[in-house]
Design a protein around this motif. Structure first.
Motif, short mmCIF file in Angstrom:
data_model
loop_
_atom_site.label_atom_id
_atom_site.label_comp_id
_atom_site.label_asym_id
_atom_site.label_seq_id
_atom_site.Cartn_x
_atom_site.Cartn_y
_atom_site.Cartn_z
N SER A 44 -6.10 8.34 2.51
CA SER A 44 -5.49 9.30 1.58
C SER A 44 -5.85 9.01 0.13
O SER A 44 -6.12 9.93 -0.65
N VAL A 45 -5.86 7.74 -0.25
CA VAL A 45 -6.14 7.43 -1.65
C VAL A 45 -7.57 7.79 -2.02
O VAL A 45 -7.83 8.26 -3.14
N ASP A 46 -8.51 7.62 -1.10
CA ASP A 46 -9.90 8.00 -1.37
C ASP A 46 -10.03 9.52 -1.51
O ASP A 46 -10.80 10.00 -2.35
N VAL A 47 -9.31 10.27 -0.70
CA VAL A 47 -9.34 11.73 -0.82
C VAL A 47 -8.79 12.16 -2.18
O VAL A 47 -9.40 12.98 -2.87
N LEU A 48 -7.67 11.60 -2.59
CA LEU A 48 -7.08 11.96 -3.87
C LEU A 48 -8.03 11.65 -5.02
O LEU A 48 -8.24 12.48 -5.92
N ARG A 49 -8.60 10.46 -5.00
CA ARG A 49 -9.53 10.08 -6.08
C ARG A 49 -10.75 10.98 -6.12
O ARG A 49 -11.18 11.43 -7.19
N VAL A 61 -4.19 23.52 -3.52
CA VAL A 61 -2.77 23.84 -3.58
C VAL A 61 -2.00 22.70 -2.96
O VAL A 61 -2.57 21.84 -2.26
N LEU A 62 -0.71 22.66 -3.22
CA LEU A 62 0.13 21.60 -2.67
C LEU A 62 0.65 21.99 -1.29
O LEU A 62 1.09 23.12 -1.07
N GLY A 63 0.61 21.03 -0.38
CA GLY A 63 1.20 21.20 0.94
C GLY A 63 2.45 20.35 1.08
O GLY A 63 2.80 19.58 0.19
N ASN A 64 3.12 20.47 2.22
CA ASN A 64 4.36 19.73 2.42
C ASN A 64 4.14 18.22 2.42
O ASN A 64 5.00 17.47 1.92
N HIS A 65 3.01 17.74 2.90
CA HIS A 65 2.76 16.30 2.88
C HIS A 65 2.49 15.81 1.46
O HIS A 65 2.88 14.68 1.10
N ASP A 66 1.85 16.61 0.66
CA ASP A 66 1.64 16.25 -0.75
C ASP A 66 2.97 16.16 -1.48
O ASP A 66 3.21 15.23 -2.26
N LEU A 67 3.84 17.14 -1.25
CA LEU A 67 5.16 17.13 -1.88
C LEU A 67 5.98 15.93 -1.40
O LEU A 67 6.73 15.33 -2.18
N HIS A 68 5.85 15.58 -0.14
CA HIS A 68 6.56 14.42 0.39
C HIS A 68 6.11 13.14 -0.31
O HIS A 68 6.94 12.29 -0.69
N LEU A 69 4.82 13.00 -0.51
CA LEU A 69 4.31 11.84 -1.23
C LEU A 69 4.86 11.80 -2.66
O LEU A 69 5.29 10.74 -3.14
N LEU A 70 4.88 12.93 -3.34
CA LEU A 70 5.41 12.97 -4.70
C LEU A 70 6.90 12.61 -4.72
O LEU A 70 7.36 11.92 -5.64
N GLY A 75 10.92 8.13 -6.27
CA GLY A 75 12.03 7.23 -5.98
C GLY A 75 13.30 7.93 -5.57
O GLY A 75 14.36 7.29 -5.46
N THR A 76 13.22 9.22 -5.30
CA THR A 76 14.43 9.99 -5.01
C THR A 76 14.65 10.25 -3.54
O THR A 76 15.76 10.58 -3.13
N THR A 77 13.62 10.16 -2.73
CA THR A 77 13.77 10.52 -1.32
C THR A 77 14.21 9.32 -0.49
O THR A 77 13.74 8.20 -0.70
N PRO A 78 15.13 9.53 0.46
CA PRO A 78 15.55 8.43 1.33
C PRO A 78 14.55 8.14 2.43
O PRO A 78 14.70 7.17 3.16
N PHE A 79 13.50 8.97 2.56
CA PHE A 79 12.54 8.78 3.63
C PHE A 79 11.54 7.69 3.25
O PHE A 79 11.03 7.65 2.13
N SER A 80 11.27 6.81 4.20
CA SER A 80 10.31 5.74 3.96
C SER A 80 8.90 6.28 4.14
O SER A 80 8.65 7.12 5.00
N PRO A 81 7.96 5.78 3.33
CA PRO A 81 6.57 6.22 3.50
C PRO A 81 5.98 5.66 4.78
O PRO A 81 6.26 4.53 5.18
N GLY A 82 5.18 6.46 5.45
CA GLY A 82 4.45 5.96 6.61
C GLY A 82 3.36 5.01 6.17
O GLY A 82 3.02 4.92 4.98
N LYS A 83 2.80 4.32 7.13
CA LYS A 83 1.79 3.30 6.81
C LYS A 83 0.59 3.89 6.10
O LYS A 83 -0.04 3.23 5.28
N THR A 84 0.24 5.14 6.39
CA THR A 84 -0.97 5.70 5.78
C THR A 84 -0.75 6.10 4.32
O THR A 84 -1.72 6.37 3.62
N LEU A 85 0.51 6.17 3.87
CA LEU A 85 0.77 6.46 2.46
C LEU A 85 0.92 5.20 1.62
O LEU A 85 0.82 5.26 0.39
N LEU A 86 1.15 4.07 2.25
CA LEU A 86 1.37 2.84 1.50
C LEU A 86 0.20 2.47 0.58
O LEU A 86 0.42 2.04 -0.55
N PRO A 87 -1.07 2.64 1.04
CA PRO A 87 -2.17 2.32 0.11
C PRO A 87 -2.19 3.20 -1.14
O PRO A 87 -2.63 2.75 -2.20
#
Length: 275
Positions: A44-49, A61-70, A75-87
């Protein structure tokens, strides 16, 4: 010069590069992306860069996964990031990338191409000018001083049906759900959030969002992603081009000038667990 719209990449960086090589993407070409740049895939980080570094040559455009990452980054969401978002969250340039992502729209309209792009679709209850205005409301909330409060209220399935007099965070949540989560919709505009398979999972009294009759034509081809289980779907008004790359299938592009379709099979090595 050509414009290529590509379906949900979701961290599949190698597949994205392979597809651009397949179409012989040139310095004067343009790239449209249907959102969900991140999550589940390995890079994911390589795609963003990569997309951010393309500057004006690329639009997403923004999708639901992009909004979830934001939301996680805020720091507002109670959901933990999955392993693929940690990098992404651990990257030295994370704040810069998140600022760039925050500035991306929910809707891109190009009258010259005769195309409008959103992540999940435009419901039949909205005409184009309404959709553009409502997308702008979310963009203002994301880029405003109170974006953290927006993220606190972003999640949820209610209200499931649009009303013009919706206000506050209920209004913003509903707009977000139509643009980024919609698949099946009722004639009155009610959304179904349970069925996420293909057309065979259609609930009673609902239809695919693109199958409901529009009181007013959009007069654009609507370019979307989001619905991987649908696969490549095209009719006279819609091109849905998420073909499930992150699920080991294909990444697909449509050349907007002439409608040509290009695909590559998934080129990425996936971690054992995705999230």
């Amino acid at each position: 010069m050509a414009t290529y719209a590509i379906g949900d990449v979701q961290g599949c960086y190698a597949s994205l590069r392979a597809l651009l090589n397949t179409v012989n993407f040139a310095a004067n070409d343009r790239l449209w992306l249907t959102g969900d740049l991140v999550n589940r895939g390995p890079s994911s980080v390589d795609v963003l860069r990569f997309v951010a570094d393309m500057g004006d040559q690329a639009q997403t455009v923004l999708g639901n996964h992009d909004l979830h990452l934001l939301a996680i980054h805020s720091g507002t969401t109670p959901f933990s990031p999955g392993k693929t978002l940690l990098p992404v969250l651990a990257a030295n340039d994370c704040d810069e990338l998140m600022h760039w992502l925050t500035c991306q729209p929910l809707l891109i309209d190009d009258a010259d191409l005769g195309c409008v792009m959103v992540h999940a679709g435009i419901p039949h209850i909205w005409d184009l000018s309404t959709a553009i205005g409502l997308a702008g409301e979310i963009e203002s909330a994301l880029q405003g001083d109170d974006s953290k409060t927006f993220f606190k209220h972003m999640y949820g399935n209610e209200p499931a049906c649009w009303q013009d007099d919706l206000s506050g965070y209920e209004r913003l949540r509903a707009i977000t759900n139509y643009f980024t989560r919609m698949r099946f919709i009722a004639a009155d505009g009610r959304l179904d959030f349970k069925a996420n398979g293909g057309l065979e999972t259609q609930p009673e009294n609902f239809a695919p969002w693109f199958a409901q009759a529009r009181p007013e034509p959009i007069n654009r081809r609507i370019i979307t992603g989001h619905w991987a289980a649908l696969g490549l779907y095209q009719d006279s008004n819609v091109s849905s081009i998420d073909t499930g790359c992150v699920w080991g299938k294909a990444l697909t592009a449509r050349r907007l000038e002439d409608g040509a379709i290009f695909s590559v099979h998934n080129q990425d090595t996936f971690p054992e667990e995705t999230a």
